[in-house]
Scaffold this motif. Structure first.
Motif, PDB file in Angstrom:
ATOM      1  N   PHE A 214       1.044  -1.177   0.286  1.00 14.06           N
ATOM      2  CA  PHE A 214       0.201   0.276  -0.099  1.00 14.06           C
ATOM      3  C   PHE A 214       0.391   1.482   0.229  1.00 14.06           C
ATOM      4  CE2 PHE A 214      -2.814   2.752   1.585  1.00 14.06           C
ATOM      5  CZ  PHE A 214      -4.403   2.986   0.938  1.00 14.06           C
ATOM      6  N   GLU A 215       2.168   1.126   0.656  1.00 16.52           N
ATOM      7  CA  GLU A 215       3.007   2.236   0.242  1.00 16.52           C
ATOM      8  C   GLU A 215       3.979   2.607  -0.706  1.00 16.52           C
ATOM      9  OE1 GLU A 215       6.045   1.241   3.470  1.00 16.52           O
ATOM     10  OE2 GLU A 215       4.951   0.627   4.734  1.00 16.52           O
ATOM     11  N   GLY A 216       2.980   1.911  -2.107  1.00 15.22           N
ATOM     12  CA  GLY A 216       3.498   2.777  -3.134  1.00 15.22           C
ATOM     13  C   GLY A 216       2.559   3.395  -3.884  1.00 15.22           C
ATOM     14  N   ASP A 217       1.668   3.671  -4.549  1.00 14.84           N
ATOM     15  CA  ASP A 217       1.081   4.210  -5.642  1.00 14.84           C
ATOM     16  C   ASP A 217      -0.270   5.029  -4.307  1.00 14.84           C
ATOM     17  OD1 ASP A 217       2.074   4.250  -7.810  1.00 14.84           O
ATOM     18  OD2 ASP A 217       1.240   2.705  -8.771  1.00 14.84           O
ATOM     19  N   MET A 218      -0.674   3.550  -3.860  1.00 15.86           N
ATOM     20  CA  MET A 218      -1.821   4.155  -3.144  1.00 15.86           C
ATOM     21  C   MET A 218      -1.744   4.803  -1.410  1.00 15.86           C
ATOM     22  SD  MET A 218      -4.479   2.080  -4.609  1.00 15.86           S
ATOM     23  CE  MET A 218      -5.406   2.645  -2.746  1.00 15.86           C
ATOM     24  N   ALA A 219      -0.557   4.929  -1.350  1.00 19.06           N
ATOM     25  CA  ALA A 219       0.290   5.472  -0.096  1.00 19.06           C
ATOM     26  C   ALA A 219      -0.743   7.472  -0.321  1.00 19.06           C
ATOM     27  CB  ALA A 219       0.884   5.755   0.514  1.00 19.06           C
ATOM     28  N   GLU A 220       0.423   7.409  -2.273  1.00 20.42           N
ATOM     29  CA  GLU A 220       0.031   8.887  -2.136  1.00 20.42           C
ATOM     30  C   GLU A 220      -0.583   8.822  -2.341  1.00 20.42           C
ATOM     31  OE1 GLU A 220       2.554  11.901  -5.760  1.00 20.42           O
ATOM     32  OE2 GLU A 220       2.623   9.541  -5.790  1.00 20.42           O
ATOM     33  N   ILE A 221      -1.553   8.127  -3.111  1.00 19.81           N
ATOM     34  CA  ILE A 221      -3.140   8.696  -4.051  1.00 19.81           C
ATOM     35  C   ILE A 221      -4.033   8.553  -1.685  1.00 19.81           C
ATOM     36  CG2 ILE A 221      -5.503   7.115  -3.668  1.00 19.81           C
ATOM     37  CD1 ILE A 221      -4.123   5.966  -6.214  1.00 19.81           C
ATOM     38  N   SER A 222      -3.722   7.960  -0.701  1.00 19.84           N
ATOM     39  CA  SER A 222      -4.332   8.367   0.290  1.00 19.84           C
ATOM     40  C   SER A 222      -4.694   9.348   0.832  1.00 19.84           C
ATOM     41  CB  SER A 222      -4.144   6.799   1.131  1.00 19.84           C
ATOM     42  OG  SER A 222      -4.821   6.717   2.524  1.00 19.84           O
ATOM     43  N   ILE A 223      -3.338  10.058   0.967  1.00 25.47           N
ATOM     44  CA  ILE A 223      -2.744  10.749   1.671  1.00 25.47           C
ATOM     45  C   ILE A 223      -3.741  12.464   0.648  1.00 25.47           C
ATOM     46  CG2 ILE A 223      -0.975  12.738   2.141  1.00 25.47           C
ATOM     47  CD1 ILE A 223       0.565  10.311   3.044  1.00 25.47           C
ATOM     48  N   ARG A 224      -3.045  12.589  -0.788  1.00 22.64           N
ATOM     49  CA  ARG A 224      -3.218  13.641  -1.376  1.00 22.64           C
ATOM     50  C   ARG A 224      -4.983  13.567  -1.700  1.00 22.64           C
ATOM     51  NH1 ARG A 224       1.113  16.292  -3.424  1.00 22.64           N
ATOM     52  NH2 ARG A 224       2.916  14.618  -3.657  1.00 22.64           N
ATOM     53  N   GLU A 225      -5.537  12.918  -1.847  1.00 27.88           N
ATOM     54  CA  GLU A 225      -6.725  12.529  -1.977  1.00 27.88           C
ATOM     55  C   GLU A 225      -7.695  12.247  -1.107  1.00 27.88           C
ATOM     56  OE1 GLU A 225      -8.121  12.949  -5.271  1.00 27.88           O
ATOM     57  OE2 GLU A 225      -5.733  13.289  -6.178  1.00 27.88           O
ATOM     58  N   ASN A 226      -6.726  12.545   0.397  1.00 25.30           N
ATOM     59  CA  ASN A 226      -7.584  11.910   1.298  1.00 25.30           C
ATOM     60  C   ASN A 226      -9.211  10.514   1.637  1.00 25.30           C
ATOM     61  OD1 ASN A 226      -8.516  12.693   3.923  1.00 25.30           O
ATOM     62  ND2 ASN A 226      -9.591  14.961   3.777  1.00 25.30           N
ATOM     63  N   VAL A 227      -8.567   9.975   1.348  1.00 28.06           N
ATOM     64  CA  VAL A 227      -8.981   8.404   1.078  1.00 28.06           C
ATOM     65  C   VAL A 227      -8.375   7.581   2.094  1.00 28.06           C
ATOM     66  CG1 VAL A 227     -10.017   6.477  -0.374  1.00 28.06           C
ATOM     67  CG2 VAL A 227      -9.566   8.542  -1.091  1.00 28.06           C
ATOM     68  N   GLY A 228      -8.669   7.585   3.515  1.00 27.34           N
ATOM     69  CA  GLY A 228      -8.711   6.446   4.372  1.00 27.34           C
ATOM     70  C   GLY A 228      -8.503   4.984   4.543  1.00 27.34           C
ATOM     71  N   LEU A 229      -7.096   4.931   5.090  1.00 24.35           N
ATOM     72  CA  LEU A 229      -6.582   3.582   5.056  1.00 24.35           C
ATOM     73  C   LEU A 229      -7.334   2.758   5.968  1.00 24.35           C
ATOM     74  CD1 LEU A 229      -6.330   0.439   3.262  1.00 24.35           C
ATOM     75  CD2 LEU A 229      -3.692   1.161   4.665  1.00 24.35           C
ATOM     76  N   LEU A 230      -8.249   1.900   6.061  1.00 22.16           N
ATOM     77  CA  LEU A 230      -8.347   0.501   6.882  1.00 22.16           C
ATOM     78  C   LEU A 230      -7.872  -0.461   6.181  1.00 22.16           C
ATOM     79  CD1 LEU A 230     -12.765   1.216   6.483  1.00 22.16           C
ATOM     80  CD2 LEU A 230     -11.015   2.599   7.621  1.00 22.16           C
ATOM     81  N   ALA A 231      -7.097  -0.548   6.915  1.00 19.10           N
ATOM     82  CA  ALA A 231      -6.009  -1.565   7.335  1.00 19.10           C
ATOM     83  C   ALA A 231      -6.473  -3.021   7.665  1.00 19.10           C
ATOM     84  CB  ALA A 231      -4.758  -1.744   7.863  1.00 19.10           C
ATOM     85  N   TYR A 232      -6.816  -4.043   6.886  1.00 23.47           N
ATOM     86  CA  TYR A 232      -6.886  -5.261   7.426  1.00 23.47           C
ATOM     87  C   TYR A 232      -6.189  -6.221   7.741  1.00 23.47           C
ATOM     88  CZ  TYR A 232      -7.549  -8.095   2.970  1.00 23.47           C
ATOM     89  OH  TYR A 232      -7.274  -7.984   1.665  1.00 23.47           O
TER      90      TYR A 232
END
Length: 345
Positions: A214-232
């Motif tokens: 998740f720390e790749g492309d998804m982390a940037e999307i999560s932070i810049r787009e404000n889509v929070g990760l619910l980590a399972y």
């Protein structure tokens, strides 16, 4: 307990979310009740479930977890104390007993109405799409390979329109996705922005010391787009408790009952776990709490979904909220991650 809000809302949620996928199979209703009692007593106000649960999915056990939660709401009257998340099952070989029409308007209406009945509530706080309809890389597959026979047609707009109608009916408050990739996440965001449709606010994907993709492309999307990760799976099916490499796992532990769930049991994952266990022991920490604290303190995390099969395990997991990892521990973890990068994708 520590709290945050679901992105772009005023819905307050605990940084630890109670996972429920064992209830109705590994755990009885009474044990599920006890876990919900303990979690709420400890300050957790966020529960996550799915129509598919318990896992592994079978026609016989279908939707037992939602029924258990609904019965607890009826018994305790605590529905208004809980932020409730559930999911519609995506298409797949092991969900054919649920439905076969994907995320069509009819499927979404059917799934929401049935979940509401089982959960004994008239609204769901966060409704999630359990995984994509299209064929994309999933559990244990590192790289995307396009399937030329994939007959999926782009339906992001239709899905959001369907969810919008359900939101207008007051049956769901917010929406999220799960097991999604970067392209799909951005497509949902694009459709909601361009067409003034409901916006996804969370993504529920696997994330742990053994799986940090998740720390790749998804982390940037999560932070810049404000889509929070619910980590399972922050404990990697219990592997990051150390019980399997120590040989102390109970007979009813997940991997002993269901050995096909070997996602976190490769030779590399086992070696990495041994190194993480050493770090924990050298710092007088339990591996379970170190693993959970690492996940909880990541900047893209909205909530860390913890699960357990015993009250003792659940209590230990909840107490991880009070642990702040030192920079020395973080640096040591980083060295192991460089040596064993994502051994369990």
């Amino acid at each position: 307990m520590k709290f945050t809000t679901l992105p772009k809302t005023d819905i307050k949620v605990s940084k630890l979310c109670l996972g429920t996928m064992t209830w109705g199979n590994q755990n009885t209703q009474e044990e599920g009740f006890a876990q919900m009692d303990l979690a709420t007593d400890k300050g957790i106000n966020f529960f996550d479930c799915a129509e598919l649960y318990p896992v592994p999915a079978t026609a016989e056990t279908y939707a037992r977890t939602e029924k258990i939660i609904g019965n607890w709401f009826k018994k305790t009257g605590k529905r208004d104390k809980v932020v409730l998340a559930t999911k519609i099952a995506g298409p797949g070989d092991y969900t054919a007993h649920i439905r076969t029409n994907g995320f069509s308007p009819e499927a979404l209406k059917d799934a929401v109405n049935n979940s509401l009945n089982r959960l004994q509530t008239d609204y769901i706080d966060l409704y999630q799409l359990h995984w994509p309809e299209r064929q994309t890389n999933t559990f244990g597959i590192r790289d995307y390979k396009h399937h030329s026979e994939d007959r999926w047609l782009d339906n992001f707009n239709e899905i959001l329109h369907s969810l919008n109608e359900i939101i207008k009916e007051g049956k769901i408050r917010q929406i999220g996705i799960s097991n999604e990739k970067a392209w799909g996440t951005m497509r949902y965001l694009e459709e909601s922005k361009t067409n003034k449709l409901p916006r996804i606010i969370t993504i529920q994907n696997a994330y742990s010391l053994l799986n940090r993709v998740f720390e790749g492309d998804m982390a940037e999307i999560s932070i810049r787009e404000n889509v929070g990760l619910l980590a399972y799976s922050p404990m990697a099916f219990g592997v990051l408790s150390g019980k399997y490499i120590k040989g102390i796992a109970a007979k009813n532990s997940r991997l002993k009952l269901f050995p096909r769930f070997a996602r976190y049991s490769s030779q590399q994952a086992t070696e990495a776990t041994k190194h993480y266990l050493k770090i924990a022991e050298e710092n007088n920490l339990s591996l379970a709490q170190m693993s959970l604290a690492f996940v909880t303190q990541q900047p893209f995390i909205t909530s860390n979904i913890i699960g357990a099969t015993t009250i003792e395990q659940l209590n230990e997991n909840i107490e991880s909220i009070h642990l702040a990892l030192s920079q020395d521990v973080i640096d040591s973890i980083s060295k192991i991650h460089i040596k064993f990068p994502n051994p369990s994708p």
